[in-house]
Design a protein around this motif. Structure first.
Motif, mmCIF file in Angstrom:
data_model
loop_
_atom_site.group_PDB
_atom_site.id
_atom_site.type_symbol
_atom_site.label_atom_id
_atom_site.label_comp_id
_atom_site.label_asym_id
_atom_site.label_seq_id
_atom_site.Cartn_x
_atom_site.Cartn_y
_atom_site.Cartn_z
ATOM 1 N N HIS A 1 13.206 -29.458 -55.414
ATOM 2 C CA HIS A 1 13.264 -28.968 -54.037
ATOM 3 C C HIS A 1 13.462 -27.458 -53.971
ATOM 4 C CE1 HIS A 1 15.014 -28.372 -49.975
ATOM 5 N NE2 HIS A 1 14.117 -29.296 -49.654
ATOM 6 N N ASP A 2 14.351 -26.945 -54.814
ATOM 7 C CA ASP A 2 14.707 -25.524 -54.744
ATOM 8 C C ASP A 2 14.146 -24.689 -55.892
ATOM 9 O OD1 ASP A 2 16.125 -25.977 -52.456
ATOM 10 O OD2 ASP A 2 18.069 -26.157 -53.452
ATOM 11 N N MET A 3 13.297 -25.281 -56.710
ATOM 12 C CA MET A 3 12.913 -24.579 -57.944
ATOM 13 C C MET A 3 12.220 -23.238 -57.719
ATOM 14 S SD MET A 3 9.736 -26.839 -59.452
ATOM 15 C CE MET A 3 9.188 -25.544 -60.569
ATOM 16 N N GLU B 1 12.925 -21.151 -55.240
ATOM 17 C CA GLU B 1 13.845 -20.172 -54.635
ATOM 18 C C GLU B 1 15.055 -19.919 -55.512
ATOM 19 O OE1 GLU B 1 13.069 -23.084 -52.581
ATOM 20 O OE2 GLU B 1 11.286 -21.981 -51.914
ATOM 21 N N ASP B 2 15.421 -20.919 -56.287
ATOM 22 C CA ASP B 2 16.676 -20.846 -57.020
ATOM 23 C C ASP B 2 16.401 -20.831 -58.527
ATOM 24 O OD1 ASP B 2 19.080 -21.422 -58.278
ATOM 25 O OD2 ASP B 2 19.753 -22.808 -56.727
ATOM 26 N N PRO B 3 16.638 -19.668 -59.169
ATOM 27 C CA PRO B 3 16.335 -19.551 -60.608
ATOM 28 C C PRO B 3 17.088 -20.560 -61.469
ATOM 29 C CG PRO B 3 16.989 -17.422 -59.677
ATOM 30 C CD PRO B 3 17.203 -18.441 -58.606
ATOM 31 N N GLU B 4 18.261 -20.989 -60.998
ATOM 32 C CA GLU B 4 19.010 -21.973 -61.776
ATOM 33 C C GLU B 4 18.304 -23.325 -61.768
ATOM 34 O OE1 GLU B 4 22.955 -21.902 -60.185
ATOM 35 O OE2 GLU B 4 23.385 -19.952 -61.109
ATOM 36 N N ASP B 5 17.811 -23.708 -60.600
ATOM 37 C CA ASP B 5 17.066 -24.965 -60.523
ATOM 38 C C ASP B 5 15.773 -24.879 -61.336
ATOM 39 O OD1 ASP B 5 18.883 -26.421 -59.013
ATOM 40 O OD2 ASP B 5 18.139 -25.601 -57.130
ATOM 41 N N ALA B 6 15.115 -23.720 -61.270
ATOM 42 C CA ALA B 6 13.893 -23.524 -62.057
ATOM 43 C C ALA B 6 14.194 -23.690 -63.545
ATOM 44 C CB ALA B 6 13.303 -22.147 -61.778
HETATM 45 CA CA CA Z 1 20.254 -25.510 -55.929
#
Ligand code: CA
Ligand code: C2E
Ligand code: CA
Ligand code: CA
Length: 269
Positions: free
Chosen positions: A207-209, A211-216
């Motif tokens: 969902h957030d990959m 926008e969010d480098p941690e999720d990526a």
């Molecule tokens: Ca997140």
């Protein structure tokens, strides 16, 4: 005494009582839902890297005559607690087998894999493997066409019994996917000892990959892990073309999500 009474009222949370009341209503109604034919399976496509159809995941729907559609996240926990998930899970399994059997009659659908979700309480039943195999035998399609999605927490429940059951089912030809992968807190070392076919990246990371480098980073790490362990990897909850492109570039084998198709009832296109 009056003052005390007022204080006591402050600690009374009506929303908790409402939730409890709703639960017991759901429980009473769930007991009849199979007989009254209120359940239905919806099917959500899983697609390969090249966009071709790999198969579907069966998702349970409950059409309540008064309350309307009750989402699984509301009734499955109740079904788990009460043990009603066992007959409900058997119903899901039989329906799924019927569908695969039907696909066998159609040359364009013969190769499709159908995944069903298995809850911990269901898998923990002593008779699970025997009943599963016995039920399947009546249909006679290739076992690899029926995939079982298990969660990490289910695996951690009772590791040695679980591994034994998985191996038995795998020897009979059934495949396993590990659902919601990345949300559990278990050690990774067990992965290499399990007869798994596929890791399913939890939709919260997808969902957030972008926008969010941690999720990526988590998505990328799971894909790399899957490759190293020679497992397939699927991303769930893919909602946009941008996500699909990024996942394909990262080497994700399969994708599932609203971008490719929402869960839908039979007959499928
Ligand atoms: Ca997140
Ligand atoms: P799950 O196995 O992780 O299933 C994925 C959920 O995400 C499904 O919700 C699906 O409709 C939804 N979904 C799919 N694509 C997207 C997307 O692109 N965006 C978003 N936001 N959501 C997406 P659903 O159908 O409400 O099911 C919820 C959960 O209920 C399932 O999560 C599964 O844990 C459980 N469940 C569903 N059917 C069964 C069943 O037959 N047996 C058991 N034991 N559990 C089931
Ligand atoms: Ca699932
Ligand atoms: Ca999932």
């Amino acid at each position: 005494a009056k003052a005390e009474g007022r204080d006591a009222i402050r600690f009374f949370d009506p929303s908790m009582q409402e939730a409890a009341a709703r639960r017991s209503e759901i429980e009473a109604d769930l007991r009849q839902a199979i007989e009254l034919e209120q359940f239905e399976l919806y099917y959500q496509p899983k697609v390969n890297r090249d966009g071709s159809l790999n198969g579907y995941e069966a998702l349970l729907r409950w059409h309540h005559p008064v309350k309307g559609m009750i989402p699984p996240l509301e009734f499955i926990p109740v079904a788990e607690e009460t043990g009603l998930i066992v007959p409900i899970g058997q119903w899901v399994f039989m329906q799924a087998c019927h569908t695969i059997k039907q696909w066998q009659q159609d040359s364009s659908k013969q190769q499709l894999i159908l995944a069903i979700n298995i809850s911990a309480r269901q898998f923990r039943q002593k008779s699970f493997v025997a009943e599963f195999i016995k039920g399947y035998m009546e249909f006679g399609f290739p076992a690899h066409l029926l995939e079982l999605e298990l969660t990490e927490s289910l695996l951690m429940d009772d590791v040695s019994a679980t591994v034994g059951k998985m191996k038995e089912l795998n020897q009979a030809g059934f495949l396993f996917a590990l659902d919601d992968f990345g949300t559990g807190f278990s050690s990774l070392s067990y992965l290499k000892n399990l007869p798994l076919n596929c890791l399913k990246i939890d939709q919260s990371f997808v969902h957030d990959m972008l926008e969010d480098p941690e999720d990526a980073a988590i998505v990328e790490t799971i894909i790399t892990l899957a490759k190293t362990l020679k497992l397939k990897v699927i991303a769930e909850g893919v909602e946009t073309q941008e996500q699909a492109i990024a996942l394909r570039e990262l080497g994700c084998d399969l994708m599932q999500g609203y971008y490719f198709g929402k869960p839908a009832p039979l007959p499928l296109a």
